[in-house]
Design an enzyme around this catalytic site. Structure first.
Site, PDB file in Angstrom:
ATOM      1  N   CYS A 187       0.895  -1.026  -0.124  1.00 37.01           N
ATOM      2  CA  CYS A 187      -0.062  -0.029  -0.032  1.00 37.01           C
ATOM      3  C   CYS A 187       0.851   1.179  -0.017  1.00 37.01           C
ATOM      4  CB  CYS A 187      -0.788  -0.041   1.171  1.00 37.01           C
ATOM      5  SG  CYS A 187      -0.242  -0.284   2.685  1.00 37.01           S
TER       6      CYS A 187
ATOM      7  N   VAL B 256      -0.021   4.494  -2.483  1.00 38.76           N
ATOM      8  CA  VAL B 256      -0.545   5.683  -2.112  1.00 38.76           C
ATOM      9  C   VAL B 256       0.464   6.812  -2.542  1.00 38.76           C
ATOM     10  CG1 VAL B 256      -0.668   7.097   0.028  1.00 38.76           C
ATOM     11  CG2 VAL B 256      -1.233   4.691   0.340  1.00 38.76           C
TER      12      VAL B 256
END
Lengths: 506, 480
Positions: free
Chosen positions: A152, A156
């Site tokens: 992630c 992001v």
């Protein structure tokens, strides 16, 4: 003194000794532990209807979910290809977790690398990590393919894998023609089954995109995210062999997660051959045993002109019937007598045991395809899948599960719970008890809290050994699942020695 | 004898050269600083440490979240620990560390639970603070016996600009309980180690600075710091301290509670087992509250006895006599354990690769059984760990910092020790190679290994790993 050199006591017995019991009692003073009666009162309240209502009103917190995140699935998928090193772009801790998760489930090594992005990569992006990381992986581990997924962190900050890999090749990290398929696998979307699908689609895209399809007769088989891949894939291959079907199994981690102890560590072992993966573009059809876990890959195959057969973890007689008939249909082969005999044997076993299964109430939880397959099998056994919880449910799952339950008289009063977690299930078990629970190792907390005996079928299974080596697919797999369920039923009957039903013959 | 040592040194140096040759030039240059052969008399092990892992090399390290949620905070049982962010981190660390805690799960003990804000795409895009606000309320409603909540940040939190400190302050006031925001995003630092440090700092800022305990201190009050109660380690340590007359007022953090943490500034002496993960808070308590701290080692009777005496030296004669009494009391049992297992283990060679304190702390326990540690290294050690290691290791020991899977496999393959002690990621690799193995993070689902009671289990486990008949069957007889 509690310990004994002759018969060494470990934690389980040691801490039951009076010295330790009084130690723990004494410690409570400093803990300011609540009175026993208060703890009991709250414990009882957590099992009440009132608590269940508060619990089901939750909107924000997730407690004991039965799902993991995307890159875990991507690692399993990538590990199923010949000589392939799963490479996860992002923070390094994630890879430590994925590896240990599979170590604990398969009791096997799990090789995967991270490119260890830290604060500077958070600011400047992770391109240098890919450039260096690919070069290091290529030199040290000599893979035939490196399959990249993302954590992630990388998602992001918006790292662009396509251009990073091109840059890395431009800088000479790896040869220009070296295969580096990739998939963006954000952990804040979907679950591990989504990640499996994205990685599979990424690999297929790498080998198929821009190529001209020449429709052939081979059949692609996709297993999806499967904790039983070791047993299941071997069973699939046996069945496909018996049917004389020419096939390509797209991702086959059966061998890499089941290597021998013979003095040699095999980092790579077996897996779908890369040449076969490229060739698989020409397949006539793709048969997925777990359609929710391979949804985008199936769409992609369909867009290339392959016929799609979408199954949901076929377990038991009717599931396997459909699988074999569809396989026969798309391949033009017939179902051999041997498989029909196996079918008869499974029906025979069910007939022998049905009296112990009929009308029994079960709760079950797990991945979308797996719960569909298990619920279907329970219904054909005459059992009732009363509560079915799927934390990582899709819309498709809810519709399928509801229509499956509605189609059977045994599904009456049974309910599907999409998006719910095991703390919700705890309330269900406490307020509307069932006789047995089916799910992963994490069901053991529900077993302890609610007294519902757990039958371990699902992923992960950390606390029982070797079950993944036995298939749950095919008629043979159906028999394995049947025996797991029956063994628990009989154990529960026998564990109540004061009960009337302590029969020598069952 | 010295010729043997010289041969070992030459071999180990060759092994280092061999592994470095496999790397691209730039990486080889960096890795060279992390590998060494220990030279007797040197004040440290001669390796660089606490440096970023190289991309793509298969480091065994984890992340800051693992250091905070997994190690420092996770074992505190009266707090609910929220894995704040996407679902994975909490899932993979759910119930896998074996930090035992007494109490009723989900009622007054929240250790073996996976509580997460389970971030979705919209939380990334719009921020997660509002969701967090609601998460805290829901936890407080569902778990009324919680004494507080910690927020264990996962990677996205620090990247999307959420203000979890503001949420923590607001909600702490609203619900009247301790709420600890921990900035342990996995991309921070180079390993678990920064997560320990950040976790320690949060104890200082959000626990110690926020409350003052009215607890009435006694003259023999001590706290166990840096024992995570793996397989019950803290309990088999505590029993010895109590038997020598000390009063253990807190366990950090295995089977620990917020209430014990709050009492710790009243301790007379802090006993520090895992230096790496909790030296920070020990130093802080020394500076702010004037509590001295002492490092100890409860692995194996030799080190335990030395530690008990060292601890006792900070107290009066009552405690000193107590230490001697305890040492004497367990002498017969220790002798019996050694008499039973040493003949089966003497001369066996061990290679270790573990975390915080064990690459050095367990050396004495092996030596008590006549075994020899021939290679060791830390996942996330710092320079001060490698200095402390110099006291434990022998001349010529192979030292490897942040070893890559490639290096460790090569070293073990060539050295062929009788036992490797490392983690679950390494276990099956070496067993495939026919090398006996014990997990030295989780005690391989056994334990405790601390204290005298634990030493008996340690000895039994090493014996069953090394002397299992399975290792005699790895080659098919027709292939011999």
């Amino acid at each position: 003194m509690a310990q004994n050199a002759e018969r060494v006591l470990d934690h389980n017995e040691l801490f039951r000794q009076p010295e330790y019991q009084s130690l723990m009692e004494g410690k409570k003073l400093f803990e300011e532990a609540r009175p026993v009666a208060e703890v009991k009162r709250v414990e009882d309240w957590t099992k009440s209807w009132e608590y269940r209502e508060i619990n089901f009103k939750r909107e924000a917190v997730t407690i004991n979910p039965a799902k993991a995140c995307q890159p875990l699935g991507a690692v399993l998928c990538a590990a199923g290809f010949e000589g392939t090193m799963p490479y996860v772009h992002g923070s390094q801790g994630c890879v430590a977790y994925f590896r240990s998760h599979f170590n604990r489930h398969f009791k096997e090594p799990c090789s995967a690398v991270s490119d260890s992005m830290t604060e500077d990569a958070a600011v400047f992006g992770g391109m240098n990590n890919i450039i260096e990381g690919l070069a290091n992986t290529y030199s040290l581990y000599k893979p035939k393919m490196i399959a990249i997924s993302t954590t992630c962190m990388a998602e992001v900050i918006g790292d662009d894998l396509d251009s990073f890999v091109k840059n890395a090749k431009g800088k000479g990290s790896i040869p220009e023609d070296f295969p580096v398929p990739f998939a963006h696998t954000p952990s804040f979307v979907g679950s591990h089954v989504t990640g499996y699908d994205n990685m599979l689609k990424g690999i297929l895209t790498h080998f198929w995109e821009g190529k001209e399809r020449q429709a052939g007769t081979k059949i692609n088989i996709a297993g999806g995210f499967d904790g039983y891949c070791v047993g299941n894939n071997r069973e699939l291959k046996r069945i496909l062999g018996l049917m004389d079907v020419d096939y390509t199994l797209l991702s086959d981690p059966a061998d890499v997660f089941d290597t021998p102890t013979d003095g040699e560590f095999r980092m790579y072992h077996g897996g779908t051959r890369l040449a076969d993966t490229a060739e698989a573009l020409n397949a006539k059809a793709i048969v997925s045993l777990q359609a929710i876990s391979t949804a985008k890959s199936l769409e992609y195959a369909a867009s290339k002109g392959q016929e799609v057969v979408a199954l949901n973890c076929p377990i038991g007689v009717t599931g396997t019937d459909v699988f074999l008939m569809e396989l026969a249909r798309v391949s033009g082969k017939s179902i051999p007598d041997e498989l029909e005999l196996e079918r008869g044997r499974l029906v025979d076993a069910i007939a022998d045991s049905q009296a112990y299964l009929h009308g029994r109430k079960f709760a079950l939880f797990g991945d979308p395809d797996m719960t569909l397959g298990l619920a279907s099998f329970l219904l054909e056994l005459g059992a009732e899948p009363t509560h079915v919880v799927c934390t990582n449910a899709t819309k498709d799952w809810t519709e399928k599960m509801e229509s499956l339950l509605a189609a059977s008289p045994f599904g009456k009063g049974c309910k599907a719970y999409p998006g719910k977690d095991l703390w919700h299930l705890r309330s269900l078990l406490a307020t509307e008890p069932v006789e047995f629970l089916i799910g992963s190792t994490y069901g053991k907390f529900l077993e302890r809290d609610t007294g519902t005996p757990l039958i371990r079928i699902g992923f992960p299974i950390f606390d029982r050994h070797h079950h993944h080596r036995f298939p749950i697919w095919g008629y043979q797999g159906g028999l394995n699942v049947l025996v797991k369920i029956l063994d628990k039923i009989f154990d529960v009957l026998d564990n109540d020695p004061k009960g009337t039903s302590f029969d020598a013959v069952r | 004898m010295s010729a043997v040592i010289e041969d070992t040194k030459v071999r180990n140096k060759t092994l280092i050269t061999e592994v470095l040759e496999a790397y691209p030039e730039k990486a080889a240059k960096k890795r060279a600083k992390h590998l060494n052969v220990y030279e007797e008399g040197k004040p440290d092990c001669g390796v660089k440490s606490n440096i970023k892992s190289l991309p793509g090399v298969m480091t065994i390290r984890g992340c800051a979240y693992a250091g905070s949620k997994g190690v420092v905070w996770g074992p505190i049982k009266d707090l609910v620990h929220v894995s704040h962010g996407p679902v994975g981190c909490g899932q993979y660390s759910w119930g896998t560390r074996r930090n035992y805690a007494s109490g009723t799960g989900g009622v007054d003990n929240f250790v073996v639970m996976q509580v997460t804000s389970d971030f979705q795409e919209k939380d990334i895009v719009f921020g997660g603070d509002k969701k967090l606000d609601k998460v805290i309320d829901e936890i407080n409603n569902l778990f009324p016996l919680n004494n507080g909540i910690t927020l264990q940040s996962e990677c996205p939190i620090g990247l999307i600009g959420d203000d979890i400190e503001a949420v923590a302050k607001k909600k702490a006031k609203e619900i009247g309980k301790t709420i600890v925001p921990v900035r342990c995003e996995g991309f921070r630092g180079v390993s678990q180690s920064l997560g320990h440090h950040i976790g320690n700092d949060c104890i200082r800022d959000w626990v110690m600075d926020k409350s003052e305990s009215k607890f009435e201190a006694g003259p023999y009050d001590v706290a166990i710091i840096g024992d995570y109660n793996i397989g019950g380690d803290a309990w088999s340590s505590r029993i010895l301290l109590e038997e020598m007359g000390l009063r253990v007022i807190a366990q950090w953090s295995g089977d620990g509670t917020l209430k014990e943490m709050e009492k710790t500034p009243k301790a007379k002496l802090n006993l520090l087992h895992c230096y790496r993960s909790m030296n920070y808070i020990s130093r802080h308590m020394e500076e702010k509250y004037g509590i001295p701290w002492v490092e100890y080692n409860f692995f194996g009777p030799t080190k335990i006895a030395a530690s008990l005496r060292e601890i006792a030296s900070h107290f009066d004669d009552t405690i000193k006599a107590g230490a001697e009494r305890v040492i004497a009391r367990y002498q017969a049992m220790n002798d019996a354990v050694i008499a039973k297992y040493k003949p089966r283990l003497a001369g066996k060679k061990v290679m270790l690769y573990v975390g915080g304190l064990r690459p050095r702390h367990v050396v004495g326990a092996y030596e008590d059984l006549g075994m020899e540690v021939v290679g060791t290294g830390y996942e996330f050690g710092h320079g001060d760990d490698y200095q402390r290691t110099a006291e434990y290791v022998n001349d010529g020991t192979l030292i490897y910092d942040d070893v890559s899977s490639f290096e460790l496999e090569h070293f073990v393959d060539k050295i062929r020790p009788d036992l490797v002690g490392s983690g679950v990621k390494e276990k099956y690799i070496f067993q495939k190679m026919g090398v006996p193995f014990r997990q030295m993070h989780s005690w391989d689902y056994s334990g405790p290994y601390h204290g005298y009671d634990g030493f008996a289990i340690f000895a039994r486990d090493m014996d069953m790993a090394i002397n299992s008949p399975v290792w005699g069957m790895t080659k098919a007889p027709w292939k011999k």
